[in-house]
Structures are given as C-alpha cells and as structure tokens.
Scaffold this active site. Structure first.
Site, short mmCIF file in Angstrom:
data_model
loop_
_atom_site.label_atom_id
_atom_site.label_comp_id
_atom_site.label_asym_id
_atom_site.label_seq_id
_atom_site.Cartn_x
_atom_site.Cartn_y
_atom_site.Cartn_z
NE ARG A 215 38.74 42.35 43.01
CZ ARG A 215 39.20 43.59 42.68
NH1 ARG A 215 39.84 43.58 41.38
NH2 ARG A 215 39.24 44.81 43.20
CE LYS B 92 40.93 39.70 35.05
NZ LYS B 92 40.21 40.51 35.86
NE ARG C 144 41.28 50.85 32.82
CZ ARG C 144 41.11 49.15 32.94
NH1 ARG C 144 40.52 48.33 33.63
NH2 ARG C 144 41.50 48.74 31.71
C1 BTN Z 1 38.02 38.85 38.25
O1 BTN Z 1 38.88 38.82 37.50
O2 BTN Z 1 37.39 39.83 38.44
C2 BTN Z 1 37.96 37.48 39.14
C3 BTN Z 1 37.44 36.43 38.33
C4 BTN Z 1 37.32 35.07 39.05
C5 BTN Z 1 36.75 34.07 38.17
C6 BTN Z 1 36.70 32.69 38.89
S1 BTN Z 1 36.26 31.15 37.75
C7 BTN Z 1 36.21 30.16 39.24
C8 BTN Z 1 35.19 31.09 40.25
N1 BTN Z 1 34.05 31.03 40.26
C9 BTN Z 1 33.36 32.13 39.73
O3 BTN Z 1 32.34 32.38 39.72
N2 BTN Z 1 34.67 32.98 39.84
C10 BTN Z 1 35.64 32.50 39.98
#
Ligand code: BTN
Length: 258
Positions: free
Chosen positions: A60, A119, A252
């Site tokens: 994100r 996390k 946070r």
């Molecule tokens: C976050 O924590 O900011 C979100 C992470 C999301 C990761 C997943 S892995 C599968 C899918 N493909 C990506 O490029 N991102 C999501």
C-alpha cells in the site's frame, strides 16, 4: 514448482464463482499488477493467481512488498464485484484472512495482519472498471495478499515482522492458501451483498489498535476507538473525535511514553 492444492481450492471455490480458475506461476512481477493488466485487456473472469516468486511485489501507499520463495505466500484474487458501497472492502478482506489463519491474528487498520504488535502480512486491494462487450459495465476487484510464513529480516521494514510458523510450525504455502481462499471468496460475496456492516463486530474482535495511542500521517495524535459501520477509524483527539475514512492515511501506534 512446489506442490499446490490447486484442484482442492478449485473444488471449494468454483461452486461459489462460476468460471473460476486457479493459476500458479513460478515467477511474475506482481500478482496484483498482472491481474490489473489482464483486466485492462478485457480478461475479467474470476481467478486466483499465485506466484512462487514476485520480482516487483507492491504494498500500500506505493511501498514495495519483498518476499522470499517458500518463506511466504503471495497471491491475488480477481473477480467482478458490484457492492452498493465499496467502503470497508479491504477491512472485510482482512477479517476473512485473519479468521482463516489463527485466533491470535489481529488487524491493524485498515488491513494489516498483525501478530503481537508485529506485521504478519499485508493486503492490497485495487479495482479496475471495465465496460463489458455483452454484459453490463462493472468493476473488477483485485485482492492481493502477502503473508510471511518463515522468519525474515526486520531491516528496511517500518514494523518488525512476524511469521505464521510462530503459530503453526509446519505451515506450508499451499495448505495456507487452501484455508484462506474459500472464506475469502465468501467474504467478498457477503460484502457485495451487505457491505461492511456485518464485518464490523468481527473486525472489532481483532482490532490491534483498540484503545491504543496512535499518530496519523499528518502528525495528529489521539486514541483509536474502533471502526464505524463503513470501516472508518475513529480517533479521539484533543480537537474531538476524528473519523479517518481514507486508507491513504497511515496510522501508527504512538511511540511508548507519548
Ligand atoms: C501492504 O502491506 O502494504 C500490502 C502488501 C500486499 C502484498 C501482496 S503480495 C501479493 C499481491 N501482489 C502484490 O504485488 N502485492 C500483493
């Protein structure tokens, strides 16, 4: 390639989602990027895309998502959705994933998966609009999930990592995917029918920020007070109760002693 219970996943999900397929790739830039590309090219059938390795995983807020093959589970589910109100979708996804993993897994608004303040995984929801050649125009939702299975280095991460094998020492990517995918599809269909409201109490039961001191990305400090029926975060601040609706805002936990 590792072994993936693709057929068992298909058997559990296809009755809910006609036309559903499971696609396992040894490598791709990002499962979210790939499904967004496919949607823009007109491929909007429901699909579960799993990658053993991502070369450009995305998180994100424009962040990267790094993961190592075998030590993580990275997949995206793409499907057409038509809810009356989209707000809270990513929280509903978090609820479904957390519930299908372990009672100890918590949610950090809007949709990070947390274990004991660290996390465990992240969720990235994106949508693409399309105009169907035959059918009506709709929106294609791409729900990406990344989960740590094995220990990973904390370097470069804003939140220290957790991993699923802390809870389930024998956890394997394929089995975890089989446990997560069918409830996730059910949750998305439930969300499309009824919105976030039915997920509000389920989110509250796993809310890692409840009553915690928090700081918003604009520097505002306050105390988190749970989420509304549309998935907005309530933050009690000196200026009154603030309703934080945008998932573009990051929250946070305040550093100790604030
Ligand atoms: C976050 O924590 O900011 C979100 C992470 C999301 C990761 C997943 S892995 C599968 C899918 N493909 C990506 O490029 N991102 C999501």
């Amino acid at each position: 390639m590792g072994t993936w219970p693709a057929e068992a996943i298909w058997e559990a999900v296809a009755p809910l989602l006609p036309g559903f397929t499971v696609d396992v790739l040894p490598e791709i830039d990002s499962t979210n990027t790939e499904l967004m590309r496919r949607a823009r090219a007109g491929q909007t059938d429901p699909v579960l895309l799993v990658a053993e390795r991502q070369s450009a995983g995305r998180g994100r807020l424009g962040r990267q998502w790094a993961s190592a093959p075998g030590d993580s589970l990275t997949f995206s589910l793409g499907l057409t959705l038509a809810p009356a109100d989209w707000s809270g979708l990513s929280l509903a996804v978090g609820v479904a994933v957390a519930e299908s993993l372990h009672p100890a897994v918590q949610l950090k608004w809007p949709n990070d998966l947390w274990l004991q303040g660290r996390k465990l995984g992240g969720i990235l929801v994106e949508t693409a609009s399309f105009s169907g050649a035959q059918g009506p125009a709709g929106r294609y939702a791409v729900v990406g999930v990344g989960l740590n299975l094995a220990p990973r280095a904390a370097e470069g991460l804003s939140t220290p990592p957790a991993w699923l094998r802390e809870l389930q020492p024998a956890a394997q990517a394929g089995e975890v995917l089989l446990a997560v995918a069918p409830p996730l599809v059910q949750a998305l269909q439930g969300f499309a029918a009824l919105g976030f409201a039915p997920f509000q109490a389920r989110f509250a039961a796993r809310d890692a920020l409840r009553d915690a001191a928090v700081v918003l990305s604009d520097g505002t400090a306050g105390t988190a007070h749970g989420v509304t029926a549309t998935g907005a975060l309530l933050v009690h601040t000196p200026a009154g109760m603030q309703v934080v609706a945008s998932s573009e805002v990051s929250v946070r936990p305040a550093p100790a002693g604030r």
